[in-house]
Design an enzyme around this catalytic site. Structure first.
Site, PDB file in Angstrom:
ATOM      1  N   ASP A 122      -2.456 -18.171   1.548  1.00  0.00           N
ATOM      2  CA  ASP A 122      -3.591 -18.805   0.870  1.00  0.00           C
ATOM      3  C   ASP A 122      -4.148 -19.973   1.691  1.00  0.00           C
ATOM      4  O   ASP A 122      -5.358 -20.077   1.920  1.00  0.00           O
ATOM      5  CB  ASP A 122      -3.214 -19.238  -0.559  1.00  0.00           C
ATOM      6  CG  ASP A 122      -1.786 -19.773  -0.678  1.00  0.00           C
ATOM      7  OD1 ASP A 122      -1.079 -19.810   0.351  1.00  0.00           O
ATOM      8  OD2 ASP A 122      -1.381 -20.158  -1.783  1.00  0.00           O
ATOM      9  N   ASP A 155     -10.487  -8.845   7.919  1.00  0.00           N
ATOM     10  CA  ASP A 155     -11.871  -8.671   7.466  1.00  0.00           C
ATOM     11  C   ASP A 155     -12.569 -10.025   7.330  1.00  0.00           C
ATOM     12  O   ASP A 155     -13.742 -10.166   7.673  1.00  0.00           O
ATOM     13  CB  ASP A 155     -11.911  -7.950   6.111  1.00  0.00           C
ATOM     14  CG  ASP A 155     -12.164  -6.465   6.276  1.00  0.00           C
ATOM     15  OD1 ASP A 155     -11.824  -5.924   7.356  1.00  0.00           O
ATOM     16  OD2 ASP A 155     -12.679  -5.828   5.337  1.00  0.00           O
ATOM     17  N   TYR A 205       0.822  -1.210   0.000  1.00  0.00           N
ATOM     18  CA  TYR A 205       0.000   0.000   0.000  1.00  0.00           C
ATOM     19  C   TYR A 205       0.860   1.265   0.000  1.00  0.00           C
ATOM     20  O   TYR A 205       0.373   2.349  -0.275  1.00  0.00           O
ATOM     21  CB  TYR A 205      -0.943   0.044   1.221  1.00  0.00           C
ATOM     22  CG  TYR A 205      -1.994  -1.041   1.249  1.00  0.00           C
ATOM     23  CD1 TYR A 205      -2.249  -1.841   0.146  1.00  0.00           C
ATOM     24  CD2 TYR A 205      -2.753  -1.266   2.393  1.00  0.00           C
ATOM     25  CE1 TYR A 205      -3.205  -2.839   0.178  1.00  0.00           C
ATOM     26  CE2 TYR A 205      -3.719  -2.262   2.435  1.00  0.00           C
ATOM     27  CZ  TYR A 205      -3.934  -3.047   1.323  1.00  0.00           C
ATOM     28  OH  TYR A 205      -4.884  -4.035   1.357  1.00  0.00           O
ATOM     29  N   ASP A 233      -4.938  -6.891   6.263  1.00  0.00           N
ATOM     30  CA  ASP A 233      -6.186  -6.207   5.906  1.00  0.00           C
ATOM     31  C   ASP A 233      -7.234  -7.245   5.505  1.00  0.00           C
ATOM     32  O   ASP A 233      -8.363  -7.273   6.014  1.00  0.00           O
ATOM     33  CB  ASP A 233      -5.851  -5.272   4.721  1.00  0.00           C
ATOM     34  CG  ASP A 233      -6.964  -4.316   4.369  1.00  0.00           C
ATOM     35  OD1 ASP A 233      -7.953  -4.247   5.115  1.00  0.00           O
ATOM     36  OD2 ASP A 233      -6.842  -3.635   3.338  1.00  0.00           O
ATOM     37  N   LYS A 265       3.961 -15.101   2.186  1.00  0.00           N
ATOM     38  CA  LYS A 265       3.852 -15.834   0.919  1.00  0.00           C
ATOM     39  C   LYS A 265       5.282 -16.093   0.474  1.00  0.00           C
ATOM     40  O   LYS A 265       5.725 -15.719  -0.625  1.00  0.00           O
ATOM     41  CB  LYS A 265       3.052 -14.981  -0.088  1.00  0.00           C
ATOM     42  CG  LYS A 265       2.682 -15.664  -1.364  1.00  0.00           C
ATOM     43  CD  LYS A 265       1.643 -16.762  -1.236  1.00  0.00           C
ATOM     44  CE  LYS A 265       1.437 -17.465  -2.556  1.00  0.00           C
ATOM     45  NZ  LYS A 265       0.680 -18.726  -2.422  1.00  0.00           N
TER      46      LYS A 265
END
Ligand code: NAD
Length: 350
Positions: free
Chosen positions: A214, A242, A141, A238, A188
């Protein structure tokens, strides 16, 4: 103790839920003989309207001088044009940067009395008590970005330094020590170089289990009770936090804290300004009240008081009180104020 707390009620339901968090903070002060100075300042859409600045200099100065900052929510349709020069969310990003807040703590509380209404099977939800620690000021980001050609190619860059990863890993480690002591780090590393650096840096700081994002996204829904503290970078944190929000029954239940290297922090419910229900007095204030509990714990070091607020919320839910987002069909829902008053009354032992 004495504390100076800045309130940024914001837009939409922000002021409605902030009022209930303030009510609970005042109840805590009365009970414990503390002196909390609560001071409201403009921020977000309302500040764009009044000051042409989502984070006016007076607000920023007050936040910098405060022991802790509480934010309701910012934004709404009036200010949501993505091409607008001034946007409410920019105020929030600037405030985090100005206060040096690099770690975002998002607990996912699962209250026994709400388990039967959650979308997952009750047996999966019993004993779930998660804390996400998300890196907040780095990663994709904030990395370099570019559009090329006629805008038909674009790239964003995922960058982390060892120092950035180590400091947020230390926050996660501290949190885990005060809980069940288990820490899962998400990355990852099988594909991304930045995530191999993430894994190496976390390992230097703390003993953890490592998980690929994943597979972990699936595991989180399959056996959420298995995990305690979950450490992740900005984007994975993030998305996963959620995803886990579903476990708590409603977005209105979730609190958060953003912390830096000192004691000061920014506390806010996870939800937004909910323009669809704003002004009707029906918003769930529990995420805001639990954020106030985090403020007591992390910025004021009032652990006992924080736990009392959390216990009061659990007791009120146990009594069957439900705001509209939690009430099953046919059950009368209480208003935002009724819920806040009930929690404050429980605290006072009424
Ligand atoms: P939202 O969280 O505001 O609302 C999503 C849904 O959840 C809505 O149906 C809403 O009614 C419901 N909801 C949210 N909080 C609730 C509560 N406390 N009680 C009961 N129901 C609740 O998300 P959105 O609709 O995507 O965004 C609305 C605005 O809020 C946008 O302008 C967005 O940019 C902003 N936003 C701000 C923040 C923040 O201030 N940190 C975070 C997210 C979104």
């Amino acid at each position: 103790m004495q504390a100076n707390i800045v309130l940024l009620p914001g837009d939409g339901i922000g002021p409605e839920v902030t009022a209930e968090a303030a009510r609970v903070l005042n109840a805590v002060a009365d009970l414990g003989g503390h002196e909390f100075q609560l001071e409201s300042h403009p921020m977000g859409g309302n500040a764009i309207d009044d000051f042409r600045n989502p984070l006016p200099p007076g607000t920023l100065a007050a936040c910098k001088a405060a022991d802790a900052v509480f934010l309701g929510a910012v934004g709404g349709p009036k200010w949501s044009d993505p091409t607008a020069e001034l946007r409410p969310e920019q105020g929030l990003l600037d405030l985090r940067a100005e206060l040096g807040l690099f770690a975002n703590l998002r607990p996912v509380p699962v209250f026994e009395s709400l388990v039967e209404f959650a979308p997952l099977k009750p047996e999966l939800l019993r004993d779930v008590d998660l804390l996400f620690v998300r890196e907040l000021t780095g990663g994709i980001y904030f990395g370099p970005r570019q559009e090329q050609g006629d805008g038909d190619v674009a790239h964003d860059t995922l960058v982390y330094s060892t120092a950035e990863v180590e400091r947020v890993a230390r926050v996660a480690l501290r949190a885990a020590r005060g809980r069940r002591g288990k820490l899962a780090s998400i990355d990852k590393a099988n594909v991304l170089a930045s995530m191999r650096l993430w894994r190496r840096s976390v390992t230097e700081v703390v003993e953890v289990t490592h998980h690929l994002v994943d597979a972990f996204a699936m595991q989180l829904m399959r056996s959420p009770a298995e995990y305690d503290v979950i450490l992740a970078g900005n984007m994975f944190g993030d998305i996963l936090s959620d995803e886990a929000a579903i476990l708590a029954g409603s977005l209105g239940m979730l609190p958060s804290a953003s912390l830096g290297s000192g004691r000061q922090g920014l506390y806010e419910p996870v939800h937004g300004s909910a323009p669809d229900i704003a002004g009707r007095g029906i918003a769930n204030p529990i995420g805001a009240i639990l954020s106030a509990a985090m403020l007591l714990r992390h910025s004021l070091d009032l652990e006992a008081e924080a736990s009392q607020v959390e216990a009061a919320v659990a007791a009120v839910l146990g009594d069957g009180l439900r705001t509209a987002d939690l009430a099953p069909p046919g059950q009368r829902a209480v208003s935002t104020t009724e819920m806040g008053r009930a929690v404050a009354a429980r605290l006072a032992g009424a």
